[in-house]
Design a protein around this motif. Structure first.
Motif, short mmCIF file in Angstrom:
data_model
loop_
_atom_site.label_atom_id
_atom_site.label_comp_id
_atom_site.label_asym_id
_atom_site.label_seq_id
_atom_site.Cartn_x
_atom_site.Cartn_y
_atom_site.Cartn_z
N ASP A 554 51.79 29.54 43.70
CA ASP A 554 52.68 28.66 44.45
C ASP A 554 51.97 28.16 45.72
O ASP A 554 51.78 28.93 46.67
CB ASP A 554 53.96 29.41 44.81
N MET A 555 51.59 26.90 45.72
CA MET A 555 50.90 26.33 46.88
C MET A 555 51.77 26.40 48.13
O MET A 555 51.28 26.63 49.24
CB MET A 555 50.50 24.89 46.58
N ASN A 556 53.07 26.22 47.95
CA ASN A 556 53.98 26.25 49.10
C ASN A 556 53.92 27.61 49.81
O ASN A 556 53.95 27.68 51.04
CB ASN A 556 55.42 25.97 48.65
N PHE A 557 53.80 28.69 49.03
CA PHE A 557 53.78 30.04 49.61
C PHE A 557 52.57 30.22 50.52
O PHE A 557 52.66 30.79 51.60
CB PHE A 557 53.76 31.08 48.49
N TYR A 558 51.43 29.74 50.09
CA TYR A 558 50.20 29.95 50.84
C TYR A 558 49.96 28.92 51.93
O TYR A 558 49.32 29.21 52.94
CB TYR A 558 49.00 29.95 49.89
N VAL A 559 50.46 27.71 51.75
CA VAL A 559 50.04 26.60 52.60
C VAL A 559 51.18 25.97 53.40
O VAL A 559 51.04 25.73 54.59
CB VAL A 559 49.33 25.52 51.74
N HIS A 560 52.30 25.69 52.76
CA HIS A 560 53.28 24.79 53.36
C HIS A 560 54.45 25.49 54.06
O HIS A 560 55.40 24.83 54.46
CB HIS A 560 53.83 23.83 52.30
N ARG A 561 54.41 26.81 54.20
CA ARG A 561 55.49 27.50 54.92
C ARG A 561 54.96 28.04 56.24
O ARG A 561 53.78 28.39 56.36
CB ARG A 561 56.04 28.65 54.08
N GLU A 562 55.82 28.08 57.23
CA GLU A 562 55.47 28.74 58.49
C GLU A 562 55.56 30.23 58.28
O GLU A 562 56.53 30.73 57.68
CB GLU A 562 56.40 28.30 59.62
N ARG A 563 54.57 30.96 58.72
CA ARG A 563 54.56 32.40 58.49
C ARG A 563 55.28 33.15 59.60
O ARG A 563 55.19 32.79 60.78
CB ARG A 563 53.12 32.89 58.35
N SER A 564 55.98 34.17 59.20
CA SER A 564 56.71 35.01 60.15
C SER A 564 55.74 35.73 61.07
O SER A 564 54.65 36.15 60.65
CB SER A 564 57.58 36.01 59.38
N LEU A 565 56.14 35.93 62.32
CA LEU A 565 55.30 36.65 63.26
C LEU A 565 55.15 38.11 62.87
O LEU A 565 54.21 38.79 63.29
CB LEU A 565 55.87 36.53 64.68
N GLU A 566 56.08 38.62 62.06
CA GLU A 566 56.04 40.01 61.61
C GLU A 566 55.22 40.18 60.33
O GLU A 566 54.89 41.30 59.93
CB GLU A 566 57.46 40.55 61.37
N GLU A 567 54.88 39.09 59.67
CA GLU A 567 54.20 39.16 58.39
C GLU A 567 52.79 39.72 58.55
O GLU A 567 52.06 39.36 59.48
CB GLU A 567 54.14 37.77 57.75
N LYS A 568 52.41 40.58 57.60
CA LYS A 568 51.04 41.11 57.57
C LYS A 568 50.15 40.04 56.95
O LYS A 568 50.34 39.67 55.78
CB LYS A 568 50.98 42.41 56.77
N LEU A 569 49.20 39.51 57.70
CA LEU A 569 48.34 38.43 57.23
C LEU A 569 47.12 39.01 56.51
O LEU A 569 46.66 40.10 56.83
CB LEU A 569 47.90 37.57 58.42
N PRO A 570 46.58 38.28 55.53
CA PRO A 570 45.48 38.82 54.73
C PRO A 570 44.26 39.24 55.54
O PRO A 570 43.48 40.08 55.10
CB PRO A 570 45.14 37.66 53.78
N TRP A 571 44.09 38.67 56.71
CA TRP A 571 42.90 38.93 57.53
C TRP A 571 43.18 39.86 58.71
O TRP A 571 42.31 40.07 59.55
CB TRP A 571 42.33 37.60 58.04
N ASP A 572 44.36 40.44 58.77
CA ASP A 572 44.73 41.26 59.93
C ASP A 572 43.86 42.50 60.10
O ASP A 572 43.83 43.10 61.18
CB ASP A 572 46.20 41.69 59.82
#
Length: 621
Positions: A554-572
């Motif tokens: 889903d391109m929208n999941f990776y690219v077109h949504r604003e990410r939550s400040l609480e979300e664990k990001l892949p590069w954290d």
């Protein structure tokens, strides 16, 4: 005498055979019987692009100064040779020895931009190395990646044994020495990788597991073996003046993209633009000593015969000893008949005075990068550039005899409105008006303004890493708005407009912001013939569309949504010095349209200056 890996018949049948024969001026040849470690350094693009990359020249020089290491080079074969190699089952080879890459100890790949990812798979595949790291045997080279895109290695994690996070001059020799120790002790591949994972800055994906929440976000990212660090710390060189630097870089047989001597004057940037990944990754700012630069410049010119020298930096105008260095180079280059290239300069009185002294400068245009059309949006992105400064700089340039200006902007920035987009046209018009205020007899022909817009990609480790990215339709709509507004300007004939490909930009966002699951998309594209995606003549967006569908991504999941400040990001799990707390603060200041002054005026407390024992500015909060 070396035997070429390609026959005369093949060399005569392909474009630019000089890309593949090696033996250039200053390339290094060694006796294979007298070395312990063979390292193939790869830039996954065509020879002319790869030969222009300073990082590889630095590492090539550094490795080859050691008698026990032979570092050679390899680049992506162009599509004509790629076809022949597959048909004839010819393994990819190094330029210096012409030996197969699969016979080396290491294959080091510079990951410079996202759209070269399919070429990375091409290099591994043509080397006859299994694509997936877990399928490699004891006789396969260790595949290690580094460079700016390695700061989110997850979309590529499946294909690499190791990633080097940071600047190559720091711990590479520790890694090489460990390899020699493990080899001497008869240890296997997995044990070496395990021990390598404990060297600071080395990330071994196989020793980390990722779990996901039901919504697809990351639930946990953690080591799966004792002794493996939870976080990877970026490695940096604090004293650049004592760091290795090539005084005899390789001179290509054919014209490279950057066909000149490159003198890196500093690393890092004080500016803090919120969209700029390099400005965050390469903090803190570190300068090379001016006397070291003078000696290096002369040595490089004498060892290469190049007729141009370029200063390399994210912001050359911020180098504290720039006047002394430039005036020295002007005198030296005038005597030698050498041109000087001065990129990344702010257009101010000093820069214009320098440019007036530099040969052939009037043949080129001046470049401004306002990035946003309106002052409001420039404040959001913390560009630190006012309309007054831009118009003043352009005016001084016009009065000095220039008549060509390039303006670079981004579309799709956070909080952008249609009015912000139209302001791009209005700013170009104001610059044109400034030109035509000059008396006609003092003008240098017709004013030529080129407006270029790229599309904003929210990159990891920037204050905008949580932002959503626009869709292709939104990007193209904003480009049409700018185009129509330019056509409505009084001086429209003096303004030319072009924009970047929206589909490429969105894919760049997918690869920049993706997690390990994106590897399936990348592999699917490659297996269906996708390579050289950074080249418009070979890029095929349909291959990516089909791959996304086949893999259920889903391109929208990776690219077109604003990410939550609480979300664990892949590069954290990577620590770059700049703290996440600082990035969050800057994200909020962007929303409030608040400007953060540059590091020399006041320390913003980002954390980078104190990282690895560095010293922060005295006025740190």
């Amino acid at each position: 005498m070396r035997k070429l890996a390609l026959s005369d018949e093949i060399l005569l049948s392909i474009e630019k055979p000089a890309r593949y024969i090696g033996n250039e001026v200053n390339s290094v040849m060694k006796d294979k019987e007298k070395i312990d470690v063979r390292f193939a350094m790869c830039f996954p693009d065509v020879y002319e692009i790869g030969m222009s990359h300073l990082g590889i020249q630095i590492l090539y020089d550094m490795f080859n100064k050691r008698e026990d290491i032979w570092c050679e080079r390899v680049y992506s074969p162009w599509v004509d040779l790629d076809k022949v190699m597959r048909e004839e089952n010819i393994p990819l080879f190094a330029l210096e020895s012409q030996d197969p890459i699969k016979d080396f100890d290491f294959l080091g790949i510079t990951i410079q931009y996202e759209m070269c990812y399919t070429n990375i798979l091409q290099v591994i595949d043509l080397s006859q190395i299994p694509l997936r790291a877990k399928e490699r045997g004891e006789d396969c080279p260790i595949v290690i990646g580094g460079g700016p895109c390695s700061y989110n290695p997850e979309p590529l994690a499946e294909f690499f044994d190791l990633f080097y996070i940071g600047e190559g001059e720091t711990v590479y020799f520790k890694l090489i020495d460990l390899y020699k120790e493990c080899k001497k002790a008869g240890m296997g591949r997995t044990e070496f990788l395990y021990r390598a994972s404990q060297i600071p800055g080395i990330y071994a994906p196989m020793f980390y597991d990722v779990t996901y929440n039901e919504d697809g976000t990351i639930a946990d990212f953690a080591p799966n073996r004792e002794g493996v660090p939870e976080q990877i710390e970026k490695q940096i060189v604090m004293d650049l003046s004592d760091a290795t630097y090539p005084t005899a870089p390789i001179v290509p047989f054919i014209k490279a993209t950057q066909d000149r001597v490159v003198l890196e004057i500093q690393r890092g940037c004080i500016r803090g633009c919120r969209f700029c990944q390099a400005g965050m990754l390469y903090r803190p700012t570190r300068e090379r000593d001016v006397e070291m630069l003078k000696k290096t410049a002369i040595a490089m010119l004498e060892s290469t015969g190049h007729e141009e020298i370029s200063l390399s930096s994210l912001s050359s105008s911020d180098y504290s000893q720039l006047p002394e260095l430039v005036n020295f180079l002007i005198d030296e280059c005038r005597q030698r008949g050498v041109n000087i290239s001065l990129p990344s300069l702010r257009i101010d009185a000093f820069s214009l005075d320098v440019m007036n002294k530099v040969q052939d400068v009037r043949k080129s245009s001046l470049t401004f990068a306002p990035e946003a059309g309106s002052q409001r949006l420039r404040d959001v992105i913390n560009k630190g550039l006012t309309e007054e400064i831009i118009i003043k700089g352009a005016g001084e340039a016009f009065e000095g005899g220039w008549n060509k200006v390039k303006l670079y902007f981004m579309l799709g920035l956070p909080t952008e409105t249609e009015e912000d987009q139209k302001e791009i046209a209005h700013l170009a018009e104001k610059i044109a008006e400034r030109y035509y205020e000059i008396p006609k007899d003092q003008r240098n022909g017709k004013c030529q303004i080129t407006v270029s817009t790229s599309f904003f990609v929210p990159k990891p480790f920037t204050p905008f890493q949580w932002a959503r990215m626009c869709t292709i339709d939104e990007f193209l709509g904003s480009a049409r708005t700018v185009n129509h507004e330019i056509k409505d300007q009084l001086n429209k004939k003096s303004i030319r407009y072009n924009w970047h490909e929206a589909d490429v930009s969105v894919l760049e966002g997918l690869l920049a912001r993706g997690d390990r699951k994106v590897a399936e998309v990348l592999k699917d594209v490659y297996e269906h013939g996708g390579i050289y995606d950074a080249w418009s003549e070979t890029f095929d967006n349909q291959k990516w569309v089909d791959a996304l569908e086949r893999t259920g991504t889903d391109m929208n999941f990776y690219v077109h949504r604003e990410r939550s400040l609480e979300e664990k990001l892949p590069w954290d799990f990577i620590q770059i010095g700049v703290t996440k707390k600082h990035l969050l603060k800057e994200w909020e200041r962007a929303r409030q349209e608040e400007v953060t002054v540059n590091c020399r005026q006041k320390c913003a407390g980002c954390g980078a200056a104190c990282y690895k024992g560095g010293v922060c500015f005295e006025n740190q909060n």
